[in-house]
Design a protein around this motif. Sequence first.
Motif, PDB file in Angstrom:
ATOM      1  N   THR A 233      -0.045   8.752   1.848  1.00 53.56           N
ATOM      2  CA  THR A 233       0.896   8.717   0.727  1.00 53.56           C
ATOM      3  C   THR A 233       2.222   8.076   1.123  1.00 53.56           C
ATOM      4  OG1 THR A 233       1.712  10.927   1.300  1.00 53.56           O
ATOM      5  CG2 THR A 233      -0.111  10.798  -0.269  1.00 53.56           C
ATOM      6  N   GLU A 234       2.298   7.540   2.339  1.00 55.11           N
ATOM      7  CA  GLU A 234       3.566   7.034   2.866  1.00 55.11           C
ATOM      8  C   GLU A 234       4.085   5.843   2.060  1.00 55.11           C
ATOM      9  OE1 GLU A 234       1.801   9.549   5.950  1.00 55.11           O
ATOM     10  OE2 GLU A 234       0.989   7.965   4.686  1.00 55.11           O
ATOM     11  N   LEU A 235       5.410   5.712   2.019  1.00 56.20           N
ATOM     12  CA  LEU A 235       6.080   4.563   1.418  1.00 56.20           C
ATOM     13  C   LEU A 235       6.702   3.721   2.530  1.00 56.20           C
ATOM     14  CD1 LEU A 235       7.813   6.295  -1.641  1.00 56.20           C
ATOM     15  CD2 LEU A 235       5.507   5.313  -1.476  1.00 56.20           C
ATOM     16  N   ARG A 236       7.256   2.565   2.127  1.00 51.05           N
ATOM     17  CA  ARG A 236       7.759   1.612   3.130  1.00 51.05           C
ATOM     18  C   ARG A 236       8.742   2.241   4.114  1.00 51.05           C
ATOM     19  NH1 ARG A 236       9.824  -3.980   0.665  1.00 51.05           N
ATOM     20  NH2 ARG A 236      10.565  -2.624  -0.995  1.00 51.05           N
ATOM     21  N   GLU A 237       9.708   2.993   3.567  1.00 49.84           N
ATOM     22  CA  GLU A 237      10.756   3.520   4.444  1.00 49.84           C
ATOM     23  C   GLU A 237      10.221   4.545   5.438  1.00 49.84           C
ATOM     24  OE1 GLU A 237      11.175   5.417   0.288  1.00 49.84           O
ATOM     25  OE2 GLU A 237      10.761   3.439   1.156  1.00 49.84           O
ATOM     26  N   ASP A 238       9.083   5.154   5.120  1.00 48.56           N
ATOM     27  CA  ASP A 238       8.490   6.132   6.040  1.00 48.56           C
ATOM     28  C   ASP A 238       7.950   5.473   7.303  1.00 48.56           C
ATOM     29  OD1 ASP A 238       8.903   8.251   4.209  1.00 48.56           O
ATOM     30  OD2 ASP A 238       7.051   7.725   3.150  1.00 48.56           O
ATOM     31  N   ILE A 239       7.609   4.205   7.213  1.00 46.06           N
ATOM     32  CA  ILE A 239       6.996   3.490   8.331  1.00 46.06           C
ATOM     33  C   ILE A 239       7.952   2.452   8.921  1.00 46.06           C
ATOM     34  CG2 ILE A 239       5.071   2.009   9.038  1.00 46.06           C
ATOM     35  CD1 ILE A 239       4.162   4.802   8.265  1.00 46.06           C
ATOM     36  N   ASN A 240       8.539   1.642   8.067  1.00 52.37           N
ATOM     37  CA  ASN A 240       9.279   0.468   8.542  1.00 52.37           C
ATOM     38  C   ASN A 240      10.592   0.796   9.235  1.00 52.37           C
ATOM     39  OD1 ASN A 240       7.220  -1.027   7.484  1.00 52.37           O
ATOM     40  ND2 ASN A 240       8.313  -1.676   5.651  1.00 52.37           N
ATOM     41  N   SER A 241      11.088   2.012   9.063  1.00 50.55           N
ATOM     42  CA  SER A 241      12.334   2.394   9.724  1.00 50.55           C
ATOM     43  C   SER A 241      12.122   2.907  11.140  1.00 50.55           C
ATOM     44  CB  SER A 241      13.044   3.473   8.892  1.00 50.55           C
ATOM     45  OG  SER A 241      12.217   4.629   8.757  1.00 50.55           O
ATOM     46  N   ASP A 242      10.864   2.950  11.580  1.00 53.45           N
ATOM     47  CA  ASP A 242      10.544   3.513  12.893  1.00 53.45           C
ATOM     48  C   ASP A 242       9.865   2.460  13.767  1.00 53.45           C
ATOM     49  OD1 ASP A 242       9.623   4.915  15.097  1.00 53.45           O
ATOM     50  OD2 ASP A 242       9.042   6.684  13.945  1.00 53.45           O
ATOM     51  N   PRO A 243      10.597   1.816  14.673  1.00 55.78           N
ATOM     52  CA  PRO A 243      10.009   0.776  15.534  1.00 55.78           C
ATOM     53  C   PRO A 243       8.825   1.268  16.355  1.00 55.78           C
ATOM     54  CG  PRO A 243      12.414   0.729  15.679  1.00 55.78           C
ATOM     55  CD  PRO A 243      12.041   1.969  14.922  1.00 55.78           C
ATOM     56  N   GLN A 245       6.529   3.480  15.462  1.00 55.71           N
ATOM     57  CA  GLN A 245       5.340   3.478  14.609  1.00 55.71           C
ATOM     58  C   GLN A 245       4.811   2.059  14.412  1.00 55.71           C
ATOM     59  OE1 GLN A 245       4.972   6.345  11.200  1.00 55.71           O
ATOM     60  NE2 GLN A 245       7.217   6.357  11.365  1.00 55.71           N
ATOM     61  N   LEU A 246       5.729   1.131  14.175  1.00 57.69           N
ATOM     62  CA  LEU A 246       5.318  -0.259  13.962  1.00 57.69           C
ATOM     63  C   LEU A 246       4.653  -0.820  15.213  1.00 57.69           C
ATOM     64  CD1 LEU A 246       8.404  -1.596  11.983  1.00 57.69           C
ATOM     65  CD2 LEU A 246       6.179  -0.918  11.074  1.00 57.69           C
ATOM     66  N   ALA A 247       5.175  -0.470  16.381  1.00 58.94           N
ATOM     67  CA  ALA A 247       4.580  -0.937  17.639  1.00 58.94           C
ATOM     68  C   ALA A 247       3.179  -0.348  17.817  1.00 58.94           C
ATOM     69  CB  ALA A 247       5.476  -0.550  18.813  1.00 58.94           C
ATOM     70  N   ASP A 301      -9.344   6.372  -6.887  1.00 54.67           N
ATOM     71  CA  ASP A 301     -10.534   6.687  -6.089  1.00 54.67           C
ATOM     72  C   ASP A 301     -10.204   6.915  -4.624  1.00 54.67           C
ATOM     73  OD1 ASP A 301     -12.522   6.248  -8.247  1.00 54.67           O
ATOM     74  OD2 ASP A 301     -11.744   4.208  -8.168  1.00 54.67           O
ATOM     75  N   LEU A 302      -9.120   6.305  -4.159  1.00 53.99           N
ATOM     76  CA  LEU A 302      -8.671   6.462  -2.779  1.00 53.99           C
ATOM     77  C   LEU A 302      -7.243   5.958  -2.670  1.00 53.99           C
ATOM     78  CD1 LEU A 302     -10.039   3.693  -0.379  1.00 53.99           C
ATOM     79  CD2 LEU A 302     -10.138   3.487  -2.856  1.00 53.99           C
ATOM     80  N   LEU A 303      -6.617   6.184  -1.520  1.00 53.16           N
ATOM     81  CA  LEU A 303      -5.276   5.675  -1.233  1.00 53.16           C
ATOM     82  C   LEU A 303      -5.371   4.675  -0.092  1.00 53.16           C
ATOM     83  CD1 LEU A 303      -3.184   9.004  -1.239  1.00 53.16           C
ATOM     84  CD2 LEU A 303      -3.800   7.537  -3.176  1.00 53.16           C
ATOM     85  N   VAL A 304      -4.585   3.601  -0.182  1.00 55.35           N
ATOM     86  CA  VAL A 304      -4.562   2.580   0.872  1.00 55.35           C
ATOM     87  C   VAL A 304      -3.121   2.152   1.118  1.00 55.35           C
ATOM     88  CG1 VAL A 304      -5.528   0.429   1.734  1.00 55.35           C
ATOM     89  CG2 VAL A 304      -6.768   1.716  -0.022  1.00 55.35           C
ATOM     90  N   ARG A 305      -2.750   2.077   2.371  1.00 58.23           N
ATOM     91  CA  ARG A 305      -1.474   1.505   2.793  1.00 58.23           C
ATOM     92  C   ARG A 305      -1.790   0.406   3.794  1.00 58.23           C
ATOM     93  NH1 ARG A 305      -0.751   4.541  -0.987  1.00 58.23           N
ATOM     94  NH2 ARG A 305       1.037   5.934  -1.251  1.00 58.23           N
ATOM     95  N   ALA A 306      -1.167  -0.757   3.642  1.00 51.33           N
ATOM     96  CA  ALA A 306      -1.490  -1.892   4.511  1.00 51.33           C
ATOM     97  C   ALA A 306      -0.217  -2.529   5.052  1.00 51.33           C
ATOM     98  CB  ALA A 306      -2.308  -2.936   3.745  1.00 51.33           C
ATOM     99  N   LEU A 307      -0.325  -3.066   6.258  1.00 52.68           N
ATOM    100  CA  LEU A 307       0.807  -3.738   6.888  1.00 52.68           C
ATOM    101  C   LEU A 307       0.585  -5.241   6.855  1.00 52.68           C
ATOM    102  CD1 LEU A 307       0.680  -0.774   8.303  1.00 52.68           C
ATOM    103  CD2 LEU A 307       2.324  -1.811   9.885  1.00 52.68           C
ATOM    104  N   SER A 308       1.675  -5.979   6.633  1.00 53.10           N
ATOM    105  CA  SER A 308       1.651  -7.433   6.643  1.00 53.10           C
ATOM    106  C   SER A 308       2.810  -7.952   7.486  1.00 53.10           C
ATOM    107  CB  SER A 308       1.765  -7.978   5.217  1.00 53.10           C
ATOM    108  OG  SER A 308       1.756  -9.388   5.214  1.00 53.10           O
TER     109      SER A 308
END
Length: 392
Positions: A233-243, A245-247, A301-308
């Motif tokens: 259920t994460e949004l952009r700020e939940d992931i992109n603000s943490d180097p 996690q991105l690594a 039907d499902l949830l998807v989060r993707a990185l680009s």
Amino acid sequence: MAYLPQVKIPATYMRGGTSKGVFFRLQDLPEPCQAPGEVRDRLFMRVIGSPDPYSAHIDGMGGATSSTSKCVILSKSSRPDHDVDYLYGQVSIDKAFVDWSGNCGNLSTAAGAFAIHAGLLDPARIPDNGTCVVRIWQANIHKTIIAHVPVSNGQVQETGDFELDGVTFPAAEIVLEFLDPSEDGEEGGSMFPTGNLVDELDVPGVGIFKATMISAGIPTIFVNAADIGYQGTELREDINSDPAQLARFERIRVAGALRMGLIKTPEEALTRQHTPKIAFISPPKSYAASSGKTVEAGEVDLLVRALSMGKLHHAMMGTCAVAIGAAAAVPGTLVNQAAGGGELQAVRFGHPSGTLRVGAEASQVDGSWVVTKAIMSRSARILMEGWVRVPA
């Protein structure tokens, strides 16, 4: 000291789906840029404003996100039964390179509309009113895309009431068909490059967990959100603000790229940031989208989060949506399992901006799964047209 004046190049700035890009006709580019190579790449980087150590694109047309750092070239097609050739360049924001390894599904929508706007279609194929079928050759991955573009009074109809989560205002609906998307045209091989619907992926410094790796629309690595510590259920700020996690996501992406045979060494991933994509999935849950709207578990039907390009996407890449539809259509993949399992011809998935529906037709041929077609709807419109200027 005298300096050369800027170069003035005809261009069109368009939104397609949840992306934006600068569109060119091949014949309008400076002659040295009409062929692939360093000169063309330098032009596109300067148009966008890259590489930019400030990651702001103040001195260019880019928007400092993967969704808005794109250039497109269209030309009349020399291939039988196609109208236009469409070539897409993903411009890195902070590094000096343009990635040509994949397609942009969102801008595929705008490519169909631009082909008509730019006079690249035979006028006899454009109805006065109705739907114009634009046959697009996607030159990056060697695939056919059919765009069904609405036409009014002989011109592209851009306004309408079709709403797309991740895009603020409604517009006219364009239906896209991705034909035979189940094999990456550049790399060749099976839709499932490892030969398995689910693999155990060993990621140095991260762990071992299940993954579905597929080449359909765009090479994509799907992992279960719970296996890597997320809800889905994460949004952009939940992931992109943490180097950190991105690594970690980049390490997963590199390990998957090696297993898929897309790269031979981890170092090659530095110059192949556009592909493969990495996505994490979950069974349905209720969550608040980035707009504040609640997406109920019963709606999807499902949830998807993707990185680009190393960041969590604000909605969903069009090509990754094709991969989602294709993987969901094959019983046994992680995507299919998250969506409830069984034979699925279409799924509606939740992403950070809302929901999206994608359909796919899958079957087994000689023991291997293939997807003959994936379908989804997007919209597109011209934001500005005229000339883009770059220093000589």
